[in-house]
Design an enzyme around this catalytic site. Structure first.
Site, PDB file in Angstrom:
ATOM      1  N   ARG A  86       0.844  -1.110   0.083  1.00  0.00           N
ATOM      2  CA  ARG A  86       0.036   0.282  -0.156  1.00  0.00           C
ATOM      3  C   ARG A  86       0.744   1.245  -0.017  1.00  0.00           C
ATOM      4  NH1 ARG A  86      -4.659  -0.757   4.271  1.00  0.00           N
ATOM      5  NH2 ARG A  86      -5.313   0.894   2.971  1.00  0.00           N
ATOM      6  N   ASP A 127     -15.493   2.336   2.986  1.00  0.00           N
ATOM      7  CA  ASP A 127     -15.116   0.742   3.441  1.00  0.00           C
ATOM      8  C   ASP A 127     -16.344  -0.205   3.151  1.00  0.00           C
ATOM      9  OD1 ASP A 127     -12.504   1.277   4.140  1.00  0.00           O
ATOM     10  OD2 ASP A 127     -13.077   1.489   6.209  1.00  0.00           O
TER      11      ASP A 127
HETATM   12  C1  S3P Z   1      -9.941   5.007   8.210  1.00  0.00           C
HETATM   13  C2  S3P Z   1      -9.724   5.788   6.965  1.00  0.00           C
HETATM   14  C3  S3P Z   1     -10.036   5.156   5.821  1.00  0.00           C
HETATM   15  C4  S3P Z   1     -10.758   3.730   5.828  1.00  0.00           C
HETATM   16  C5  S3P Z   1      -9.750   3.048   6.940  1.00  0.00           C
HETATM   17  C6  S3P Z   1     -10.022   3.648   8.246  1.00  0.00           C
HETATM   18  C7  S3P Z   1      -9.461   5.768   9.489  1.00  0.00           C
HETATM   19  O1  S3P Z   1      -8.724   5.053   4.950  1.00  0.00           O
HETATM   20  O2  S3P Z   1     -10.545   3.227   4.614  1.00  0.00           O
HETATM   21  O3  S3P Z   1     -10.571   1.575   6.881  1.00  0.00           O
HETATM   22  O4  S3P Z   1      -9.527   5.305  10.549  1.00  0.00           O
HETATM   23  O5  S3P Z   1      -8.842   7.118   9.458  1.00  0.00           O
HETATM   24  P1  S3P Z   1      -8.343   6.457   4.155  1.00  0.00           P
HETATM   25  O6  S3P Z   1      -8.364   7.371   5.159  1.00  0.00           O
HETATM   26  O7  S3P Z   1      -7.088   6.113   3.765  1.00  0.00           O
HETATM   27  O8  S3P Z   1      -9.416   6.479   2.998  1.00  0.00           O
END
Ligand code: S3P
Length: 444
Positions: free
Chosen positions: A129, A327
């Site tokens: 990632r 998600d």
């Molecule tokens: C999250 C933000 C999201 C989400 C992840 C949890 C967080 O990711 O997909 O499961 O707790 O801030 P991104 O901020 O990369 O979109």
């Protein structure tokens, strides 16, 4: 992908209606933030309702290696003795975040403001990632990263000796990116500003304020936000109650909508407006979801959700809704398969850099089970006709949400659905299989 010797296959079969009242585990975003912010306070933070999933446990281990004292004091009850802002100690070995992008990226932010060096690593999924997006603002604050040209883990971060406050406009809507920048900004004198083009989940801002930091949030045009943090606060520990995770509730919720005759109550689900895009979309699809006993618990809106199975129709989901349900797209795509007509989900670019390429993995899971779909650019279009054949073998790609989405599909499709590896479900939803069986699901 070859299955790991430790992988455990899981098969979901159609059975009678789902019925009962359950509470899904605590919110992953809030649990991880409770640990990290607790580690940055001086004194004891107690947490109830903690998610005891692998992502949270791995984050806790990393914070212990950085000097915080963290212990489990009872069921879902945890205690954190923090070291204060800027107080992390240099860890002896590398920090292993397993599958957790949130744990890794937020801790990168917290370490960036400390004069220590730490190596960050994770499993094969996390190693694939992008980390460059987080390192950019952290380097502007004064940290230095030793990282391969492709910006992937493992990487070594040398925290800033004299952190500088910055104004940062994230190039993608990401609460992780925003949070990492704010956590690094805690150590900098003056104001650190994050300007989001689209609002993302606001748990970090809320918790920082709850712990006594000065955080100003102003709305900008078209649903954007300008967040200003005054650096070098003394964070004061306060108890945290973690509400049930709406992203985990999504699985039994959609299972209850698509398994005929079902009637399920999901207790205490967080209804923070920046997390409720899925419920809004399902209501547009004609779902029967009642919000009962709406209340505030531990600073978050929560409600019990009563869900009845019923017919769904295809809808157009605007790209602007993506941050509030990022998600939930894999399992929404499963609901769309059982709807009548096409559902177009727009603007899913960020799905390609989740625990797996979720756009591809979702398309594959539907296709092998006889569901028609198209991908046009960053849009996923599912052609629902009220039923799914099933009978497919789904590859998880180390992605908990792909595994659970496939299970939900199998509970309502004509033939069973097999998942190659159910072990990753414990990343975010320990006890998923038992909880679903308790509602009447046939899982083996
Ligand atoms: C999250 C933000 C999201 C989400 C992840 C949890 C967080 O990711 O997909 O499961 O707790 O801030 P991104 O901020 O990369 O979109």
């Amino acid at each position: 992908m070859h299955s790991d010797p430790a992988s455990v296959p899981l098969t979901a079969r159609r059975n009678g209606p789902l019925a009962g009242r359950i509470r899904v585990p605590g919110d992953k975003s809030i649990s991880i933030r409770a640990l990290i912010l607790g580690a940055l306070t001086v004194g004891e933070t107690t947490v109830s309702g903690m998610l005891e999933g692998e992502d949270v446990l791995n984050t806790a281990k990393a914070l212990q290696a950085l000097g915080a004292r963290i212990s489990r004091t009872g069921e879902q009850a945890w205690s954190i003795h923090g070291v204060g802002v800027g107080g992390f100690a240099e860890p002896a070995g590398s920090l292993d975040f397993g599958n957790s992008g949130t744990g890794c990226r937020l801790t990168l932010g917290a370490v960036a403001g400390c004069p220590i060096t730490a190596t960050f690593d994770g499993d094969a999924s996390l190693r694939s990632r992008p980390m460059r997006r987080v390192l950019d603002p952290l380097e502007r604050i004064g940290a230095r990263a030793l990282v391969s040209a492709d910006g992937r883990l493992p990487l070594t971060l040398k925290g800033a000796r004299d952190p500088m406050p910055i104004v940062f406009e994230p190039p993608v809507p990401s609460a992780q990116l925003k949070s990492a920048t704010l956590l690094a900004g805690l150590s900098a004198p003056g104001e650190t500003v994050v300007i989001e083009a689209e609002a993302t989940r606001d748990h970090t801002e809320k918790m920082l304020r709850y712990f006594g930091a000065e955080v100003r949030v102003e709305a900008t045009e078209r649903n954007g936000r300008r967040i200003t943090l005054t650096g070098q606060p003394e964070l004061m520990p306060r108890p945290i109650m973690v509400p049930a995770d709406p992203s985990s509730a999504a699985f039994p919720l959609i299972a209850a909508l698509v398994v005929p005759g079902s009637d399920v109550i999901l207790q205490g689900v967080m209804m923070n407006p920046l997390r409720t895009g899925l419920v809004a979309t399902l209501m547009e699809m004609g779902a029967s979801i009642e919000r009962l006993d709406e209340r505030n618990e531990g600073g978050e809106d929560v409600a019990d959700l009563r869900v009845h199975a019923g017919a769904l129709r295809g809808v157009d989901v605007p790209a602007s809704r993506a941050p509030s349900m990022i998600d939930e797209y894999p399992v929404l795509a499963v609901a769309a398969a059982f709807a009548e007509g096409a559902t177009r989900m727009r603007g899913l670019k960020e799905l390609r850099v989740k625990e797996s390429d979720r756009l591809a993995a979702t398309a594959d899971l539907l296709r092998v089970n006889g569901v028609a779909l198209d991908i046009e650019g960053d849009d996923l279009i599912v052609h629902g006709n009220g039923r799914a054949k099933g009978g497919g073998a789904v590859t998880t790609h180390m992605d908990h949400r792909i595994a659970m989405s496939a299970v939900v599909l199998g509970l309502a499709s004509e033939r069973p659905v097999q998942v190659d590896d159910g072990t990753f479900i414990a990343t975010s939803f320990p006890g998923f299989v038992e909880l679903m069986r308790g509602l009447g699901a046939d899982l083996s």
